[in-house]
Scaffold this motif. Structure first.
Motif, mmCIF file in Angstrom:
data_model
loop_
_atom_site.group_PDB
_atom_site.id
_atom_site.type_symbol
_atom_site.label_atom_id
_atom_site.label_comp_id
_atom_site.label_asym_id
_atom_site.label_seq_id
_atom_site.Cartn_x
_atom_site.Cartn_y
_atom_site.Cartn_z
ATOM 1 N N PRO A 155 3.149 8.070 29.182
ATOM 2 C CA PRO A 155 3.134 8.343 27.801
ATOM 3 C C PRO A 155 2.947 6.972 27.019
ATOM 4 O O PRO A 155 3.652 6.036 27.542
ATOM 5 C CB PRO A 155 4.623 8.962 27.599
ATOM 6 C CG PRO A 155 5.165 9.215 28.941
ATOM 7 C CD PRO A 155 4.408 8.701 29.776
ATOM 8 N N ALA A 156 2.292 7.161 26.105
ATOM 9 C CA ALA A 156 2.002 5.722 25.259
ATOM 10 C C ALA A 156 2.931 5.578 24.235
ATOM 11 O O ALA A 156 3.572 6.584 23.887
ATOM 12 C CB ALA A 156 0.556 5.836 24.526
ATOM 13 N N GLU A 157 3.502 4.322 24.154
ATOM 14 C CA GLU A 157 4.342 3.885 23.144
ATOM 15 C C GLU A 157 3.792 3.786 21.900
ATOM 16 O O GLU A 157 2.834 3.510 21.575
ATOM 17 C CB GLU A 157 4.833 2.625 23.468
ATOM 18 C CG GLU A 157 5.600 2.424 25.018
ATOM 19 C CD GLU A 157 5.931 1.061 25.340
ATOM 20 O OE1 GLU A 157 5.905 0.148 24.280
ATOM 21 O OE2 GLU A 157 6.805 0.960 26.198
ATOM 22 N N THR A 158 4.567 4.370 20.909
ATOM 23 C CA THR A 158 4.096 4.464 19.692
ATOM 24 C C THR A 158 4.480 3.299 18.801
ATOM 25 O O THR A 158 5.465 2.624 19.010
ATOM 26 C CB THR A 158 4.708 5.622 18.903
ATOM 27 O OG1 THR A 158 6.000 5.800 18.730
ATOM 28 C CG2 THR A 158 4.120 7.021 19.338
ATOM 29 N N ARG A 159 3.571 2.556 17.835
ATOM 30 C CA ARG A 159 3.910 1.294 17.422
ATOM 31 C C ARG A 159 4.254 1.602 15.862
ATOM 32 O O ARG A 159 3.631 2.432 15.161
ATOM 33 C CB ARG A 159 2.708 0.375 17.492
ATOM 34 C CG ARG A 159 2.579 0.112 18.912
ATOM 35 C CD ARG A 159 1.482 -1.094 19.308
ATOM 36 N NE ARG A 159 1.527 -1.411 20.622
ATOM 37 C CZ ARG A 159 0.520 -1.740 21.406
ATOM 38 N NH1 ARG A 159 -0.948 -1.673 20.873
ATOM 39 N NH2 ARG A 159 0.417 -2.058 22.419
ATOM 40 N N GLY A 178 8.762 -1.688 31.340
ATOM 41 C CA GLY A 178 7.640 -2.138 30.886
ATOM 42 C C GLY A 178 6.635 -1.466 29.790
ATOM 43 O O GLY A 178 7.225 -0.346 29.309
ATOM 44 N N THR A 179 5.501 -1.832 29.183
ATOM 45 C CA THR A 179 4.784 -1.128 28.601
ATOM 46 C C THR A 179 3.876 0.058 29.331
ATOM 47 O O THR A 179 4.395 0.053 30.740
ATOM 48 C CB THR A 179 3.441 -2.044 28.175
ATOM 49 O OG1 THR A 179 2.652 -2.396 29.178
ATOM 50 C CG2 THR A 179 4.169 -3.309 27.502
ATOM 51 N N ALA A 180 3.193 0.961 28.907
ATOM 52 C CA ALA A 180 2.573 2.068 29.394
ATOM 53 C C ALA A 180 1.783 1.760 30.660
ATOM 54 O O ALA A 180 1.522 2.421 31.405
ATOM 55 C CB ALA A 180 2.053 2.944 28.115
ATOM 56 N N SER A 181 0.691 0.777 29.989
ATOM 57 C CA SER A 181 -0.165 0.251 31.101
ATOM 58 C C SER A 181 0.546 -0.447 32.322
ATOM 59 O O SER A 181 -0.097 -0.174 33.304
ATOM 60 C CB SER A 181 -1.248 -0.710 30.428
ATOM 61 O OG SER A 181 -0.465 -1.758 30.017
ATOM 62 N N GLN A 182 1.593 -1.242 32.152
ATOM 63 C CA GLN A 182 2.312 -1.526 33.105
ATOM 64 C C GLN A 182 2.952 -0.652 34.004
ATOM 65 O O GLN A 182 2.930 -0.982 35.419
ATOM 66 C CB GLN A 182 3.416 -2.735 32.613
ATOM 67 C CG GLN A 182 2.822 -3.990 32.266
ATOM 68 C CD GLN A 182 3.946 -4.874 31.429
ATOM 69 O OE1 GLN A 182 4.835 -4.368 31.031
ATOM 70 N NE2 GLN A 182 3.814 -6.060 31.320
#
Length: 145
Positions: free
Chosen positions: A66-70, A97-101
């Motif tokens: 899931p992508a994080e919303t900014r 970490g982040t979604a891509s990590q």
């Protein structure tokens, strides 16, 4: 449904690494490629022409995260530094970490488990082969040849 593809090249000591991120429908898939020395623009262009499709397929084969919303609000620079330091500490402790990590971590886990399974099967096949050879030698000795 919009899809965005981002290829980022950064220095991850001691190598230069390219990270391909595919963001679609609130999900992120990612994969990475290690370049070694710093690639020039021409080398990157040639790499993407030759290996871009395979890189995209590798990213699509990875599980989505899931992508994080900014938020649209931009924080004060000092606060941004504090948040960045806190995030770096959180990542260093092994947190998500982040979604891509997270996507890269899952890809690494999948490759590791696949490699472990292949190694186990290879060792078992080798063990069976050696056992068959030993059995044949024993049988040959009993025959007295």
């Amino acid at each position: 449904m919009s899809t965005s593809v981002t290829f980022t090249v950064c220095f991850d000591a001691p190598f230069w690494v390219g990270v391909l991120e595919i963001a679609e429908a609130g999900q992120v898939r990612a994969t990475r490629h290690v370049f070694g020395s710093e690639p020039t623009d021409a080398e990157l262009y040639q790499f993407l022409l030759r290996h871009g499709t395979a890189l995209l397929e590798r990213a699509h084969a990875n599980p989505p995260v899931p992508a994080e919303t900014r938020r649209g609000v931009r924080p004060n620079p000092k606060r941004a530094m504090r948040l960045a330091a806190k995030e770096a500490a959180r990542i260093a402790q092994g947190s998500r970490g982040t979604a891509s990590q997270e996507a890269l971590r899952r890809e690494l886990e999948q490759r590791t488990s696949r490699s472990t399974e292949e190694t186990r099967q290879r060792k078992q096949a080798e063990s069976e082969r050696k056992y068959a050879i030993a059995r044949a030698k024993r049988k040959e000795r009993k025959r007295g040849h």
